[in-house]
Design a protein around this motif. Sequence first.
Motif, PDB file in Angstrom:
ATOM      1  N   UNK A 115      -2.216  -5.194   3.472  1.00 37.14           N
ATOM      2  CA  UNK A 115      -1.831  -6.545   3.054  1.00 37.14           C
ATOM      3  C   UNK A 115      -0.933  -6.506   1.822  1.00 37.14           C
ATOM      4  N   UNK A 116      -1.038  -5.438   1.033  1.00 39.47           N
ATOM      5  CA  UNK A 116      -0.191  -5.246  -0.149  1.00 39.47           C
ATOM      6  C   UNK A 116       1.040  -4.409   0.173  1.00 39.47           C
ATOM      7  N   UNK A 117       1.200  -4.070   1.439  1.00 41.45           N
ATOM      8  CA  UNK A 117       2.356  -3.285   1.845  1.00 41.45           C
ATOM      9  C   UNK A 117       2.183  -1.793   1.659  1.00 41.45           C
ATOM     10  N   UNK A 118       0.952  -1.362   1.467  1.00 41.42           N
ATOM     11  CA  UNK A 118       0.669   0.062   1.254  1.00 41.42           C
ATOM     12  C   UNK A 118       0.001   0.620   2.502  1.00 41.42           C
ATOM     13  N   UNK A 119       0.676   1.562   3.113  1.00 39.95           N
ATOM     14  CA  UNK A 119       0.151   2.180   4.328  1.00 39.95           C
ATOM     15  C   UNK A 119      -0.337   3.585   3.988  1.00 39.95           C
ATOM     16  N   UNK A 120      -1.621   3.805   4.193  1.00 47.30           N
ATOM     17  CA  UNK A 120      -2.207   5.136   4.034  1.00 47.30           C
ATOM     18  C   UNK A 120      -2.682   5.589   5.412  1.00 47.30           C
ATOM     19  N   UNK A 121      -2.350   6.800   5.745  1.00 47.90           N
ATOM     20  CA  UNK A 121      -2.760   7.349   7.035  1.00 47.90           C
ATOM     21  C   UNK A 121      -3.966   8.251   6.813  1.00 47.90           C
ATOM     22  N   UNK A 122      -5.136   7.830   7.247  1.00 43.43           N
ATOM     23  CA  UNK A 122      -6.371   8.577   6.992  1.00 43.43           C
ATOM     24  C   UNK A 122      -6.306  10.047   7.396  1.00 43.43           C
ATOM     25  N   UNK A 123      -5.584  10.357   8.441  1.00 43.71           N
ATOM     26  CA  UNK A 123      -5.511  11.743   8.890  1.00 43.71           C
ATOM     27  C   UNK A 123      -4.560  12.591   8.050  1.00 43.71           C
ATOM     28  N   UNK A 124      -3.789  11.936   7.184  1.00 40.32           N
ATOM     29  CA  UNK A 124      -2.793  12.657   6.380  1.00 40.32           C
ATOM     30  C   UNK A 124      -3.143  12.734   4.893  1.00 40.32           C
ATOM     31  N   UNK A 125      -4.307  12.254   4.524  1.00 39.70           N
ATOM     32  CA  UNK A 125      -4.670  12.290   3.110  1.00 39.70           C
ATOM     33  C   UNK A 125      -5.912  13.145   2.901  1.00 39.70           C
ATOM     34  N   UNK A 126      -6.032  13.631   1.689  1.00 41.82           N
ATOM     35  CA  UNK A 126      -7.198  14.415   1.297  1.00 41.82           C
ATOM     36  C   UNK A 126      -8.370  13.457   1.096  1.00 41.82           C
TER      37      UNK A 126
ATOM     38  N   UNK B 242     -18.550   3.704   0.151  1.00 37.15           N
ATOM     39  CA  UNK B 242     -17.449   3.754   1.112  1.00 37.15           C
ATOM     40  C   UNK B 242     -17.932   4.451   2.377  1.00 37.15           C
ATOM     41  N   UNK B 243     -18.381   3.649   3.317  1.00 37.32           N
ATOM     42  CA  UNK B 243     -18.751   4.187   4.621  1.00 37.32           C
ATOM     43  C   UNK B 243     -17.573   3.965   5.569  1.00 37.32           C
ATOM     44  N   UNK B 244     -17.738   4.300   6.824  1.00 36.25           N
ATOM     45  CA  UNK B 244     -16.609   4.214   7.757  1.00 36.25           C
ATOM     46  C   UNK B 244     -16.078   2.783   7.884  1.00 36.25           C
ATOM     47  N   UNK B 245     -16.947   1.808   7.880  1.00 35.88           N
ATOM     48  CA  UNK B 245     -16.512   0.413   7.962  1.00 35.88           C
ATOM     49  C   UNK B 245     -15.713   0.035   6.710  1.00 35.88           C
ATOM     50  N   UNK B 246     -16.214   0.451   5.543  1.00 33.89           N
ATOM     51  CA  UNK B 246     -15.541   0.122   4.289  1.00 33.89           C
ATOM     52  C   UNK B 246     -14.170   0.789   4.208  1.00 33.89           C
ATOM     53  N   UNK B 247     -14.052   2.010   4.760  1.00 37.90           N
ATOM     54  CA  UNK B 247     -12.744   2.674   4.793  1.00 37.90           C
ATOM     55  C   UNK B 247     -11.741   1.845   5.582  1.00 37.90           C
ATOM     56  N   UNK B 248     -12.151   1.379   6.726  1.00 39.74           N
ATOM     57  CA  UNK B 248     -11.262   0.577   7.570  1.00 39.74           C
ATOM     58  C   UNK B 248     -10.837  -0.687   6.828  1.00 39.74           C
ATOM     59  N   UNK B 249     -11.794  -1.321   6.187  1.00 41.83           N
ATOM     60  CA  UNK B 249     -11.483  -2.537   5.455  1.00 41.83           C
ATOM     61  C   UNK B 249     -10.552  -2.240   4.270  1.00 41.83           C
ATOM     62  N   UNK B 250     -10.787  -1.134   3.578  1.00 42.11           N
ATOM     63  CA  UNK B 250      -9.920  -0.754   2.463  1.00 42.11           C
ATOM     64  C   UNK B 250      -8.491  -0.533   2.937  1.00 42.11           C
ATOM     65  N   UNK B 251      -8.315   0.256   3.994  1.00 45.86           N
ATOM     66  CA  UNK B 251      -6.968   0.517   4.496  1.00 45.86           C
ATOM     67  C   UNK B 251      -6.297  -0.772   4.961  1.00 45.86           C
ATOM     68  N   UNK B 252      -7.059  -1.653   5.574  1.00 51.11           N
ATOM     69  CA  UNK B 252      -6.521  -2.929   6.040  1.00 51.11           C
ATOM     70  C   UNK B 252      -6.061  -3.796   4.861  1.00 51.11           C
ATOM     71  N   UNK B 253      -6.889  -3.879   3.829  1.00 46.96           N
ATOM     72  CA  UNK B 253      -6.521  -4.687   2.660  1.00 46.96           C
ATOM     73  C   UNK B 253      -5.318  -4.091   1.932  1.00 46.96           C
ATOM     74  N   UNK B 254      -5.240  -2.772   1.874  1.00 43.79           N
ATOM     75  CA  UNK B 254      -4.078  -2.148   1.248  1.00 43.79           C
ATOM     76  C   UNK B 254      -2.810  -2.461   2.032  1.00 43.79           C
TER      77      UNK B 254
END
Length: 76
Positions: A47-58, A33-45
């Motif tokens: 698509x499932x209606x799950x919003x994660x805010x990178x600045x708000x999670x551990x 999980x590099x920076x590109x993979x993080x972006x892709x993970x958040x984007x794909x999530x």
Amino acid sequence: MNKKIDITKLLYEICEDDQVFEEGIDLIESGLLDSYAFIELFSKLEDYGIILYPTRIDRNKLRTVKGIEELIADAK
């Protein structure tokens, strides 16, 4: 959307590496999980209606499949 998400399969699609199937693997330390993979993970999530805010999670929760699953469960 309320589809069941298989995080391991999703990570495999993103990382294209069988290491994601290793139980307890540190996704960040291993470089999967590099920076590109993080972006892709958040984007794909999203698509499932799950919003994660990178600045708000551990960030440590993103180290393992289990941690990501817990983040998703908390986001629902």
